[in-house]
Design an enzyme around this catalytic site. Structure first.
Site, PDB file in Angstrom:
ATOM      1  CG  HIS A   1      -2.012   0.860   1.531  1.00 29.27           C
ATOM      2  ND1 HIS A   1      -1.671   2.262   1.797  1.00 29.27           N
ATOM      3  CD2 HIS A   1      -3.378   0.879   1.136  1.00 29.27           C
ATOM      4  CE1 HIS A   1      -2.907   2.972   1.780  1.00 29.27           C
ATOM      5  NE2 HIS A   1      -3.643   2.151   1.544  1.00 29.27           N
TER       6      HIS A   1
ATOM      7  CG  ASP B   1      -0.160  -2.554   5.977  1.00 27.37           C
ATOM      8  OD1 ASP B   1      -0.406  -2.270   4.817  1.00 27.37           O
ATOM      9  OD2 ASP B   1      -1.145  -2.620   6.564  1.00 27.37           O
TER      10      ASP B   1
ATOM     11  CD  GLN C   1      -7.418  -4.855   3.682  1.00 25.77           C
ATOM     12  OE1 GLN C   1      -8.553  -5.566   3.819  1.00 25.77           O
ATOM     13  NE2 GLN C   1      -7.609  -3.686   3.201  1.00 25.77           N
TER      14      GLN C   1
ATOM     15  CE  LYS D   1      -8.705  -0.326   5.010  1.00 20.47           C
ATOM     16  NZ  LYS D   1      -7.451   0.529   4.721  1.00 20.47           N
TER      17      LYS D   1
ATOM     18  CB  CYS E   1      -3.810   3.024  -1.674  1.00 23.10           C
ATOM     19  SG  CYS E   1      -4.736   4.324  -1.387  1.00 23.10           S
TER      20      CYS E   1
END
Lengths: 302, 491
Positions: free
Chosen positions: B200, B277, B280, B303, B446
């Site tokens: 991202h 990261d 998700q 999220k 992104c």
């Protein structure tokens, strides 16, 4: 609002069903004249679009602004087509006065979202900006004798004062007109509109190449330190075909360069070298280059 | 079969108050969307919207299914996690442009259950007050709840101490925090930062900025032929020069999952740190920072069913203790003089200014909600839904779904980025929204470098969460087929 635009708005208002509106939009887009690749430049790109949209503008012989546009998204292309059909061929001051509010009347919801992806608004703005730019340049062109598409200029005659405007052929597309100036640089540009009567002749000596011609010469001079260089603007030979109309006329050049830089390089490599140096020009309207690239020994020996 | 019918009737009776009998006798499991996916001349209006109960709207009919449809998958049936949790999300029960909203943009942001909304409202109604310094009752309560939220986050990802959780604005800010605070003081010229091309932008740009300032170099691992990050190539990029590895856990475009445990082992072998990261992954599966042994991990509240405006950085305490401040201001100081200041211990050192107190507490409530459902349960359900989405999409002609195919060894996240030949994804997304109420995303998500590598400008993306149902996928596919036909008819 320009009359054509009013018509378009009425048409969309008469179509009630949303799906039919989209069909109408796509129909417009399908019939939009595609934009040539050479005009898909950064300058012509509409910012803030999720899809790619380009808009090109130029003045026609009546000083009305003509638009061309394209997009890789068919819905956006439809919207672009709306604008092109609605605004093309109108005088600049009419175009720049169009308010984006008419979009509401179209009843196309997607054109109204205020997000940065609102290509429609940005398209309209870019078109208006370009129209304004063209108008400003046209004024400047008339004042300072610079070349301008569609305008007659009669300044800048160097030593060839026998070439007055009156003597130039009118309405000819393929006449060759060459003037040799003192130092062997040939710079003539004859740009005539198809069927039109405007003509522009700029004969010049080495200082008189148009802006692109000069840039080409300077770039090659600084990068190749040539022993001899000739840059010839032969755009007139191609005047009248689609690639030329609307640009400032400098689209085709003959380039002859004699330089040590070519030593040891094959013909292909030499041409690639020259093309590489002129990338910017090629991306901004330079249509074609005819290159003769020799080394000093080759010229002397033959 | 009778039992299935009974089950259905039961559901119908309790949920709908009526019973459906106009169903033919072949096997079905649960109410699905109107008309078959494979009916290419279907109209855009949904039929049989005759059963309404309360605020829930559903259309009934049978899907004439091919083998792709997992009819006998109980996980996706009418008692699925999606069906059970939907009532908790009021926003899902609305119409958009004349059609039932089908929200499939969860990778961009998730919806919030009433429990979270209540927590936020309750904070402002009952005990809103500034935290940490106050003496009075309200501020003590606010501080308690705020710090409790921190503990909840720590427990959620199995951090060893709540002091290892720094609240930030979002994951992007958390990455910037590491880049500036850790990066600026640890990176030297020619040090290497390893990433994948699928990262991202928020994982790439801060490191570009810091690399410019420190002379460090960024290196990127590309994809393999399955369109997943090439883990072998990634490992090959590791060397003694590597100082930090910055990778996603789950890709927001490819739906692929990286083997973080192994990557951390390889990185630590060469003396490099690892920043994951987890935007998700944390919302969709069990993430255990101790067993993964990551050095840094970031995620965003919005999220994971929490409010926007808050996210967090997890960092091992010894790392955080050695890091200089990021933003300066109140809260992060110990003593302030005119010519210098001393700084607080982490996590306060990195939490300048008044934080998003209510939002952090809302995040705590979201974590409570998710924990009650059980992350493993959520993950298992989403794996099934992911497979169903993937297979259903493949039935659309001329479609390409990016990322690896799901298999025995390969799990996919419940999202699919795709392109249909000769149709721009923006056109698809627009038509889906305008004509069908289906919300997906179109763009580069992104991840411009990734799209450049895949050779496209943009892609469309449908992403699911545990409150999506099989019907959502069915509706989406039907709408997508309609959309594709519409645009194809214009070629």
């Amino acid at each position: 609002m320009p009359p054509k635009l009013q018509e378009i708005v009425k048409l969309f208002q008469s179509v009630q069903e949303p799906k039919a509106k989209y069909e109408q939009l796509l129909f417009y887009g399908k019939n939009l004249k595609p934009l040539e690749t050479q005009f898909k430049t950064k300058d012509n790109k509409v910012e803030g679009c999720v899809s790619q949209v380009w808009v090109r503008a130029y003045l026609d012989s009546d000083n009305n602004v003509v638009f061309e546009a394209d997009s890789d998204s068919v819905l956006t292309k439809g919207l672009a087509a709306l604008l092109v059909n609605g605004l093309s061929g109108r005088p600049v001051n009419e175009v720049i006065r169009v308010s984006p509010d008419f979009a509401v009347l179209l009843g196309l919801q997607q054109s109204l979202t205020p997000s940065r992806n609102n290509g429609f608004l940005n398209m309209l703005r870019l078109m208006q900006k370009k129209a304004l730019q063209l108008a400003v340049e046209a004024e400047k062109g008339e004042n300072s004798g610079l070349k301008m598409d569609g305008s007659v200029e009669n300044g800048n005659f160097g030593s060839n004062s026998d070439l007055g405007v009156e003597e130039t052929p009118v309405g000819v597309t393929n006449s060759g007109l060459k003037v040799d100036s003192r130092d062997g640089n040939v710079n003539v540009e004859l740009d005539s509109e198809v069927g039109g009567e405007r003509n522009r002749v700029q004969s010049s000596n080495s200082g008189g190449l148009g802006s692109r011609g000069t840039r080409i010469k300077e770039k090659l001079e600084s990068e190749l330190s040539p022993v001899a260089i000739e840059v010839e603007d032969i755009s007139y030979q191609h005047a009248g075909h689609a690639g030329v109309r609307g640009s400032d006329g400098e689209t085709h050049f003959n380039v002859k360069v004699v330089s040590k830089e070519f030593e040891g390089k094959s013909l292909v490599k030499r041409h690639r070298l020259v093309y590489g140096l002129l990338q910017e020009e090629l991306q901004s309207g330079l249509h074609a280059l005819s290159i003769v690239a020799k080394t000093p020994s080759e010229v002397n020996g033959s | 079969m009778p039992s299935t019918l009974t089950l259905f009737n039961l559901c119908c009776n309790s949920i709908m108050g009526t019973v459906v009998h106009k169903l033919p006798s072949f096997k079905f499991l649960n109410p699905t969307s109107s008309s078959s996916h494979y009916c290419s001349t279907t109209t855009t209006t949904r039929t049989s919207k005759t059963f309404r109960a309360g605020s829930r709207r559903r259309s009934f009919s049978i899907s004439a299914s091919a083998s792709a449809v997992r009819e006998d998958n109980p996980a996706l049936g009418s008692l699925s996690l999606g069906h059970i949790t939907r009532p908790d999300f009021p926003i899902l029960h609305q119409e958009v442009n004349g059609s039932r909203l089908v929200y499939l943009d969860n990778a961009a942001t998730s919806q919030k259950p009433t429990a979270v909304l209540n927590a936020l409202q309750n904070y402002y109604e009952a005990y809103n007050s500034n935290v940490h310094r106050g003496i009075h009752y309200l501020s003590a309560r606010a501080t308690d709840e705020y710090e409790l939220a921190r503990k909840k986050v720590a427990a959620f990802i199995n951090a060893s101490d709540s002091g290892e959780i720094v609240f930030t604005k979002n994951a992007t800010e958390a990455i910037n925090l590491v880049a500036y605070s850790w990066g600026m003081s640890n990176l030297k010229p020619e040090d290497e930062v390893i990433l994948t091309i699928a990262e991202h932008h928020s994982a790439i740009v801060p490191w570009q900025l810091v690399a410019q300032k420190t002379g460090a170099i960024l290196k990127f691992a590309s994809l393999n032929q399955d369109e997943a990050p090439d883990v072998d190539k990634l490992r090959q990029l590791f060397s003694r020069k590597t100082k930090i590895v910055v990778v996603h856990h789950v890709s927001n475009t490819l739906a692929s999952v990286l083997p973080i445990e192994e990557i951390v082992l390889w990185a630590h072998d060469v003396g490099a740190k690892v920043l994951v990261d987890a935007c998700q992954s944390v919302p969709h599966m069990v993430v255990n920072v101790q067993s993964l042994n990551v050095d840094f991990l970031v995620a965003s509240s919005h999220k994971m069913c929490g409010p926007t405006g808050v996210g967090f950085l997890y960092g091992k305490s010894e790392l955080l203790s050695a890091m200089p401040p990021f933003l300066g201001g109140g809260e992060m100081i110990s003593d302030v003089f005119l010519d210098h200041s001393t700084y607080a211990e982490p996590p306060s050192r990195f939490e300048a200014g008044t934080p998003a107190i209510g939002e952090a507490i809302g995040l705590g409530a979201a974590i409570d909600y998710l924990s009650r459902l059980g992350m493993q349960k959520i993950h298992d359900y989403e794996i099934e839904l992911a497979k169903y989405l993937y297979e259903s999409l493949l039935s659309v002609p001329n479609i390409h779904v990016y990322g690896p195919a799901p298999s025995e060894n390969v799990d996919r996240a419940a999202l699919c980025s795709f392109n249909v030949e000769n149709i721009h994804p923006t056109d698809i997304a627009t038509f889906l929204d305008q004509q069908h109420g289906v919300a997906i995303r179109s763009g580069h998500h992104c991840a411009q470098p990734l799209h450049r590598h895949l050779g496209v400008n943009a892609s469309a993306r449908a992403s699911l969460h545990f409150y999506n149902t099989k019907e959502d996928v069915d509706d989406f596919i039907q709408a997508l087929n309609d959309t594709v036909n519409f645009f194809n008819s214009f070629k």
